[in-house]
Design an enzyme around this catalytic site. Structure first.
Site, PDB file in Angstrom:
ATOM      1  N   ASP A  42      20.767  22.484 108.614  1.00 28.46           N
ATOM      2  CA  ASP A  42      21.164  20.836 108.517  1.00 28.46           C
ATOM      3  C   ASP A  42      21.827  20.617 109.932  1.00 28.46           C
ATOM      4  OD1 ASP A  42      21.224  18.998 105.827  1.00 28.46           O
ATOM      5  OD2 ASP A  42      22.355  18.297 107.561  1.00 28.46           O
ATOM      6  N   ASP A  68      20.008  20.603 115.095  1.00 31.94           N
ATOM      7  CA  ASP A  68      19.255  19.161 115.070  1.00 31.94           C
ATOM      8  C   ASP A  68      17.677  19.504 115.281  1.00 31.94           C
ATOM      9  OD1 ASP A  68      17.859  16.877 115.754  1.00 31.94           O
ATOM     10  OD2 ASP A  68      19.330  16.191 117.432  1.00 31.94           O
ATOM     11  N   VAL A  69      16.864  19.737 114.093  1.00 31.67           N
ATOM     12  CA  VAL A  69      15.583  20.198 114.041  1.00 31.67           C
ATOM     13  C   VAL A  69      14.555  19.294 115.048  1.00 31.67           C
ATOM     14  CG1 VAL A  69      15.737  21.240 112.063  1.00 31.67           C
ATOM     15  CG2 VAL A  69      15.142  18.784 112.187  1.00 31.67           C
ATOM     16  N   TYR A 161       7.848   4.785 108.740  1.00 27.48           N
ATOM     17  CA  TYR A 161       8.032   5.699 107.575  1.00 27.48           C
ATOM     18  C   TYR A 161       6.967   6.314 107.300  1.00 27.48           C
ATOM     19  CZ  TYR A 161       9.808   8.588 103.836  1.00 27.48           C
ATOM     20  OH  TYR A 161      10.025   9.524 102.837  1.00 27.48           O
ATOM     21  N   LYS A 165       5.030   9.701 107.581  1.00 31.92           N
ATOM     22  CA  LYS A 165       4.602  10.862 106.473  1.00 31.92           C
ATOM     23  C   LYS A 165       2.941  11.082 106.411  1.00 31.92           C
ATOM     24  CE  LYS A 165       8.828  11.680 105.002  1.00 31.92           C
ATOM     25  NZ  LYS A 165       9.100  13.193 105.091  1.00 31.92           N
ATOM     26  N   ALA A 195      15.448   9.431  92.645  1.00 28.07           N
ATOM     27  CA  ALA A 195      17.065   9.017  92.518  1.00 28.07           C
ATOM     28  C   ALA A 195      17.808   9.957  93.324  1.00 28.07           C
ATOM     29  CB  ALA A 195      17.340   9.100  91.048  1.00 28.07           C
ATOM     30  N   THR A 196      18.278   9.524  94.547  1.00 25.53           N
ATOM     31  CA  THR A 196      19.060  10.236  95.473  1.00 25.53           C
ATOM     32  C   THR A 196      19.750   9.081  96.101  1.00 25.53           C
ATOM     33  OG1 THR A 196      17.496   9.862  97.454  1.00 25.53           O
ATOM     34  CG2 THR A 196      17.231  11.784  95.963  1.00 25.53           C
TER      35      THR A 196
END
Length: 257
Positions: A42, A68-69, A161, A165, A195-196
């Site tokens: 992360d 940092d991916v 976005y 995706k 729900a986040t």
């Protein structure tokens, strides 16, 4: 046939990007409960450490790596480090961002950041860890796509976005076909509205948008992180041994409308 045994991940190691909170942490919990040792990767070191500690308190073998991916060199170095003595058998490409804006209001910076984290980083990780899986002739990669990779969502139309995706979905299919001969499976889960923390602002600040989401979802509710994690567990485990290139929708029926 012992069907429950097919979900057993004992002896496996799994790396979850963006696993410090939300859906990523729930995925890590699901894989850990199935017996896998977990590595949380992360950007936020504090979140990663807290997540690993929470998993450990639940009896999961867990560690973390701040990274940092979106930086290809860092991802390659991490893959080489983690595979030096033990293998990473399962890779979950979960890290992602969503910067909500209509196309004409999307800045160059926001477009590039969205692509860098959502699609570029997923490829950097798949390539770096996939190289080791191919060498060992085993492995499972699960990318976190989105229903936005299949349909245009309303009332918001977040072009950046959606595009990122869609790229994740096609990358999944391409890698699945390329690496099947090496016994490396590549699949994706495509969540709907879950729900986040990311979905809380529309519910609290834009009730019209939130109500539209529910109206457009046949099950009439938002998903829960554990429902996405369950699908990831299936695709990461031997239970899905004949699945590769699959985009598994977990969207309450949204893309069926």
């Amino acid at each position: 046939m012992d069907y429950l045994k097919k979900f057993d991940l004992a002896g496996k190691r799994a790396l979850v990007t963006g696993g410090g909170r939300g859906i990523g942490l729930e995925i890590a919990h699901a894989l850990g409960q199935a017996g896998a040792a977990i590595v949380i990767a992360d950007l936020d070191a504090n979140s990663a450490a807290a997540a690993a500690a929470k998993l450990a308190s639940r009896g999961v073998v867990a560690s973390y790596r701040p990274i940092d991916v979106a930086k290809s060199d860092a991802v390659t170095a991490l893959a080489d480090e983690l595979n030096a003595n033990e293998s990473i058998d399962i890779l979950i490409n979960n890290a992602g961002i969503a910067r909500i804006a209509e196309a004409l209001d999307t800045s160059d910076a926001d477009w590039l950041a969205t692509m860098r984290v959502n699609s570029d980083a997923s490829f950097w990780c798949a390539r770096a860890f996939g190289r080791h899986m191919i060498a060992r002739r085993r492995g499972a990669i699960v990318n976190i796509g989105s229903m936005c990779g299949m349909v245009v969502t309303q009332p918001q139309n977040n072009t950046a976005y959606i595009t990122s995706k869609g790229a994740v979905h096609m990358m999944t299919k391409s890698l699945a076909c390329a690496w099947a001969k090496h016994n490396v499976r590549v699949n994706a889960v495509a969540p709907g509205y879950v729900a986040t923390e990311m979905t809380a602002p529309p519910k609290n600040e834009n009730s019209f948008q939130y109500e539209r989401w529910l109206e457009q979802t046949p099950l009439g509710r938002l998903g829960e992180p554990h429902e996405v994690a369950s699908a990831v567990l299936f695709l990461a485990s031997p239970a899905s041994s004949y699945c590769t290139g699959t985009i598994l929708s977990v969207d309450g029926g949204y893309t069926s409308m």
